[in-house]
Design a protein around this motif. Structure first.
Motif, short mmCIF file in Angstrom:
data_model
loop_
_atom_site.label_atom_id
_atom_site.label_comp_id
_atom_site.label_asym_id
_atom_site.label_seq_id
_atom_site.Cartn_x
_atom_site.Cartn_y
_atom_site.Cartn_z
N PHE A 186 4.01 -4.16 -2.44
CA PHE A 186 3.83 -4.47 -1.02
C PHE A 186 5.16 -4.53 -0.28
CE2 PHE A 186 3.69 -7.77 2.29
CZ PHE A 186 2.76 -7.21 3.15
N CYS A 195 5.75 -1.76 2.58
CA CYS A 195 5.43 -2.21 3.94
C CYS A 195 6.60 -2.88 4.67
CB CYS A 195 4.26 -3.19 3.91
SG CYS A 195 2.74 -2.48 3.22
N LEU A 203 0.56 1.29 3.46
CA LEU A 203 -0.13 1.22 2.17
C LEU A 203 -0.87 2.52 1.86
CD1 LEU A 203 -1.59 -2.41 2.31
CD2 LEU A 203 0.30 -1.60 0.88
#
Length: 723
Positions: free
Chosen positions: A85, A89, A122
């Protein structure tokens, strides 16, 4: 060096002529209904079984083990998912920016938390080849961990039933049972259940051999310096380098990996038991080392990445809660193998090193650099002054916390003060390295003579700190391990393949009902004793065969003290009896022991795990000559003290030091033209045994009182007359 010696089978009282794989004919058949229907009758893999018995007791039962495995899997999943993540991101450009532009205007605004992440990224994960490969490997590893956790749950569920049915220990009673209680019940269960059908009775040494089969080999490898454990750093010299990753590779090569010398968990491959095929075995081992080095080199980016991520997530919260955690010390992995005795379980080693921790800390704290202390005090002064002013300002005006980078400056100054304080010694520190090292020796039980004789030397300090190093050094070693390990395997371990093959052949014996074990683990003073450690009249070992630093003798005394019901062989019994007589003579106690004294009488005075480990430090030295009576330990436990003297590995060190001193004195006296030659000659020929001249324990430092500070740095050693 030409190496002689062959693999051989150790003869025991219950030894038989048939092969290990053939049905035993010497075992008495039990007719109890419990043994016939028991699922634990004739356990196939006794090594795994006894190891699970030990782990179940030490890890507090099935619930604690299962919860720990589940949390371990969740921790791994969190590391992988959270890292993915962050990498995908997080907007690193905005993270380092002061302002962000407002769309369709020329104005800017402050960075908000929501500006840092773009969840739409994502969707781009499948387009990144590197990320996809990383996630696939993580998933495979995670599935492996889950399968392993499921298998462990099944095995420990069976172990829970074994404890309840065979050992009569319910889950709620487990915390009240010590390991000695479990061993006692295992010996009783053997008579009814016949866990091992190849032996009528189990002994403490059988159980320890099963649990510590490979660990005893590793202790012997370290003791005899067979495995490479050092690297050379330019401008700094040699440094010990022995990490968990390197240890894993060693064990994979030598014990349980593909093509390892052990064809099963308890049998060495027959090829290694003879010198005929030595050259072929050396080439095969070198080839396997080369393949393993290449595999480590190929996968080191992934291993290094996981090591960095795991270390970061593990220490992030700890550093925030305790900023000085990296300034603390811990026993290195090499130190744990160096100080470990043969046949010593993990909890027994942890207990000894735990007792030695404070004394070891006090010893290293006596070595401080005056220049570094002055520098640290001034850095703390300046950083603390700035920190104090900023804190007061933010208390008066809270809006200052929103100022640019002010919070980061406060955090940096606080960290600087915390680190600087670590280098400033306590004003109440007593600088007496001899006393501190003597306290360390009482617990670690094994160290070079130079450490005991001259603990004030910087050389000794540097050697000791590689065993007792900063946690930050351990962390850096673990992070560098994926990079260094391939080169250590190929350039250092590969040339030693012949020594490893010779070691397995010369120091492996077959114990009836147990299998192949390291011969050092038998603690046989005749075969592996050191003449300078009170076994000179018994041992037949040459320099290659003897354990270094008295490891055999110390391990024997330590094991006997932990297991008072154990009955050693005749040679070990004689050694213990003779050592007890020497201790009594050293203490001025009359000797009433005959050579035919039962082993129970010889072991009576050895400190028990429930006794000496429970006695406060202030009583440990006075308990040697205590009169018959009782001592009260923790939890109201009553400790019985027999008439006579107790024995402990520290007594062996005292006798070793005295013997060494007497030998040097005699050599000096025998030298032609030596001062007082005739006097020394008369004393050595006519005087009583030198042991009778020793009135105070060796290695017990004298108290530090005012001007006696300098003399307190020297080891207390009573000298013979006219010496």
């Amino acid at each position: 060096m030409s190496l002689k010696g062959e693999y051989h089978r150790l003869k025991t009282a219950e030894d038989s002529e048939e092969d290990e794989d053939s049905p035993p004919t010497h075992v008495l058949l039990h007719t109890t209904h419990f043994a016939k229907g028991s699922r634990w009758n004739h356990v196939e893999n006794l090594d795994e079984f006894f190891e699970k018995v030990y782990q179940y007791q030490q890890n507090n039962g099935l619930a604690a083990i299962a919860l720990a495995d589940i949390m371990e899997i969740l921790q791994f999943a969190f590391i992988i998912s959270f890292t993915t993540f962050i990498v995908t991101c997080l907007r690193f450009r905005i993270l380092w920016a002061d302002k962000v532009p407002i769309v369709e205007t020329n104005m800017t605004r402050d960075v908000l938390f929501s500006d840092l992440f773009d969840l739409s990224q994502l969707k781009t994960i499948p387009d990144s080849f590197t990320l996809v490969v990383f996630l696939m490997m993580a998933v495979l590893f995670g599935v492996h961990r889950m399968c392993r956790a499921g298998w462990r749950f099944y095995k420990f569920w069976e172990m829970r039933n074994f404890y309840s049915d065979a050992l009569k220990i319910a889950p709620h009673q487990l915390r009240d049972c010590t390991w000695l209680d479990v061993v006692k019940r295992l010996k009783e269960a053997q008579k009814d259940v016949m866990i091992n059908i190849r032996k009528q009775e189990l002994t403490e040494l059988d159980i320890y051999h099963r649990i510590l089969r490979f660990k005893n080999y590793m202790v012997a490898f370290v003791n005899k310096s067979i495995l490479p454990c050092k690297i050379t750093i330019p401008f700094l010299g040699d440094k010990l380098f022995f990490t968990r990753g390197l240890l894993f590779n060693y064990e994979l090569l030598l014990f349980w990996g593909p093509g390892a010398p052990f064809k099963s968990s308890f049998h060495l491959d027959e090829q290694y038991k003879s010198a005929i095929r030595k050259q072929d075995l050396v080439k095969k081992l070198q080839f396997r080392i080369t393949l393993l080095a290449l595999a480590n080199l190929l996968f080191f980016p992934f291993i290094l990445l996981y090591q960095v991520l795991y270390s970061f997530f593990s220490y992030a919260e700890v550093v925030k809660r305790e900023p000085g955690v990296f300034g603390k010390r811990s026993w290195s992995l090499y130190g744990r193998h160096f100080f470990r005795n043969f046949n010593e379980l993990d909890h027994e080693l942890d207990m000894r090193l735990g007792f030695a921790y404070k004394s070891a800390t006090r010893y290293v704290d006596t070595f401080t650099s005056p220049l570094l202390v002055i520098l640290a005090k001034n850095v703390v002064f300046f950083a603390g002054s700035l920190l104090g002013v900023l804190v007061v300002m933010t208390i008066i005006q809270e809006d200052l916390l929103t100022a640019h980078n002010l919070l980061a400056i406060i955090s940096l100054l606080g960290l600087t003060v915390t680190v600087g304080v670590l280098f400033i010694p306590d004003e109440n520190t007593v600088r007496c390295p001899a006393q501190h090292m003597a306290e360390v020796l009482k617990h670690v039980q094994c160290m070079p003579d130079l450490w005991k004789e001259q603990p004030h030397l910087v050389e000794v300090y540097l050697e000791f700190t590689q065993m007792f190093q900063f946690k930050v050094v351990t962390l850096l070693d673990d992070l560098l391990s994926p990079v260094v390990t391939p080169f250590m395997l190929y350039f250092q371990l590969r040339p030693r393949a012949g020594d490893i093959i010779d070691f397995f052949r010369n120091f492996t014996i077959d114990v009836s009902g147990v299998g192949d074990v390291c011969s050092f683990a038998e603690m046989n003073v005749k075969k592996h004793g050191h003449p300078n450690w009170m076994s000179g009249g018994m041992t037949r070992a040459n320099q290659y065969e003897q354990a270094e630093l008295g490891k055999t003798e110390v391990s024997l005394i330590n094991f006997a003290s932990k297991n008072p019901q154990w009955k050693p062989n005749e040679d070990e019994t004689v050694f213990i009896s003779q050592l007890k007589e020497s201790v009594e003579e050293m203490e001025g106690v009359s000797v009433h022991t005959s050579k035919q004294q039962p082993v129970e009488e010889s072991l009576r005075y050895i400190s028990l795990e429930h006794s000496m480990s429970s006695v406060p430090d202030s009583l440990k030295w006075s308990v040697w000559n205590v009169r018959p009576g009782q001592l009260e330990g923790p939890r109201g436990q009553v400790i019985m003290v027999e008439q006579g003297v107790a024995m402990d590995p520290i007594r062996l060190h005292q006798l070793h030091d005295l013997q060494k001193h007497v030998t040097v004195t005699q050599q000096f006296a025998a030298a032609p033209g030596a001062p007082g030659h005739s006097q020394h000659q008369t004393w050595t020929n006519a005087a009583p045994s030198p042991l009778s001249e020793l009135k105070e324990p060796l290695l017990v430092p004298s108290p530090v009182q005012g001007s006696d500070q300098q003399s307190a740095d020297q080891t207390v050693l009573n000298m013979p007359p006219d010496s």
